[in-house]
Write an enzyme that holds these catalytic residues in place. Structure first.
Site, PDB file in Angstrom:
ATOM      1  N   SER A  97       0.570   8.542   6.973  1.00  9.14           N
ATOM      2  CA  SER A  97       0.933   8.172   5.600  1.00  9.14           C
ATOM      3  C   SER A  97       2.332   8.690   5.328  1.00  9.14           C
ATOM      4  O   SER A  97       2.876   9.486   6.112  1.00  9.14           O
ATOM      5  CB  SER A  97      -0.066   8.843   4.655  1.00  9.14           C
ATOM      6  OG  SER A  97       0.446   8.989   3.352  1.00  9.14           O
ATOM      7  N   TYR A 109      -5.205  15.256   0.819  1.00  9.39           N
ATOM      8  CA  TYR A 109      -4.757  14.047   1.522  1.00  9.39           C
ATOM      9  C   TYR A 109      -3.505  14.371   2.332  1.00  9.39           C
ATOM     10  O   TYR A 109      -3.397  14.027   3.521  1.00  9.39           O
ATOM     11  CB  TYR A 109      -4.475  12.959   0.488  1.00  9.39           C
ATOM     12  CG  TYR A 109      -4.136  11.604   1.060  1.00  9.39           C
ATOM     13  CD1 TYR A 109      -5.147  10.689   1.331  1.00  9.39           C
ATOM     14  CD2 TYR A 109      -2.824  11.222   1.307  1.00  9.39           C
ATOM     15  CE1 TYR A 109      -4.849   9.433   1.845  1.00  9.39           C
ATOM     16  CE2 TYR A 109      -2.513   9.973   1.818  1.00  9.39           C
ATOM     17  CZ  TYR A 109      -3.531   9.079   2.083  1.00  9.39           C
ATOM     18  OH  TYR A 109      -3.231   7.843   2.599  1.00  9.39           O
TER      19      TYR A 109
END
Ligand code: NDP
Length: 255
Positions: free
Chosen positions: A148, A161
């Protein structure tokens, strides 16, 4: 050189976790279009059924297995089911993911932290371990992890995350070193901002304007735009590429 053959996945068997929606669905369909048999692992049976019919329409042997990747006991039986019904797994895409929009460590509940780390990191380790063991015996394989932008940047809003996606980059490099002598390549894709169910809430937040301003392409990406990189990393075209993380981000990370 036969360039189309470099990207041909005929005869390959791919497993895509979270392949029933969003980026995972895009990758699953693209791998099938490139010739692979594809198994998707997902929790939602309706979504599993839908993607299975799309895979079958492409004309490949395919399978959808109901699996929650955080239920550790389900992983090995699911993997064995794919191997016995489709053949030896040669491509694993660790895509299943969740996020806890906690707002930061002050608010994040330990159980939400655990859920994100279990889904986004521990399941990647466990499934890669299963796949690598089988791939070693066949002396070839491709493992593709999904990172990401938060593999690179911290986030004050979603710390679990960011922690998991940062770790994905290092796990990718570590597995790449260990598995290279077995002709197994391990790489990651770091998508920028892609329109999916996961990111839908962001579209109505002030963050949406920041994303558009910072992304040189000036727009969100689509799941299909991540899929081509996955096909490349699954194919012979990337046989000398390992341990890398490829950004597919419209330039977001270069500012
Ligand atoms: P979606 O929410 O659209 O899809 C997530 C997928 O993961 C679904 O198919 C879901 O299946 C599956 N999943 C989630 N938890 C589990 C679980 N415990 N067990 C099995 N399957 C699970 O998200 P995206 O497509 O956006 O995200 C896919 C990956 O890409 C994630 O790793 C995400 O972090 C990453 N990513 C996304 C970006 C974006 O902008 N969208 C940017 C960068 C990375 P089911 O519904 O059946 O549970």
């Amino acid at each position: 050189m036969n360039t189309p053959a470099l990207f041909d996945l005929a005869g390959r068997v791919a497993v895509v976790t979270g392949g029933n929606g969003g980026i995972g669905r895009g990758i699953a369909l693209a791998l099938a279009e490139a010739g692979a048999s594809v198994a998707v692992l997902g929790r939602n049976e309706e979504k599993n059924r839908r993607v299975l019919s799309e895979l079958k329409a492409i004309g490949r042997a395919s399978l959808a297995v109901k699996v929650d990747v955080t239920h550790r006991a389900e992983l090995e039986p699911a993997f064995q089911k794919v191997e016995s019904e489709l053949g030896g797994v040669s491509i694993l895409v660790n895509n299943a993911g969740n996020v806890s929009l906690s707002g930061g460590v002050l608010n994040e509940k330990p159980e939400d932290w655990d859920s994100v780390i279990e889904t986004q990191l521990n399941a990647v380790f466990l499934l890669s371990k299963l796949a690598a063991k089988a791939m070693v015996t066949r002396k070839s394989g491709k493992i593709i992890n999904i990172g990401s932008m938060y593999s690179y940047f911290g986030s004050g809003l979603i710390p679990s995350y960011s922690a998991a996606k940062g770790a994905i980059v290092q796990l990718t490099k570590s597995m790449a070193i260990e598995l290279a002598p077995h002709n197994i390549q391990v790489n990651a894709i770091a998508p920028g901002w892609i329109e999916t169910e996961m990111t839908a809430p962001v579209k109505t937040m002030p963050l949406n304007d920041e994303i558009l301003a910072r992304t040189p392409a000036g727009r969100w990406g689509q799941a299909e735009e991540v899929a081509g990189t996955a096909v490349y990393l699954a194919s012979r075209a990337s046989d000398f590429v390992t341990g890398t993380t490829i950004r597919v981000d419209g330039g977001y990370a270069i500012r």
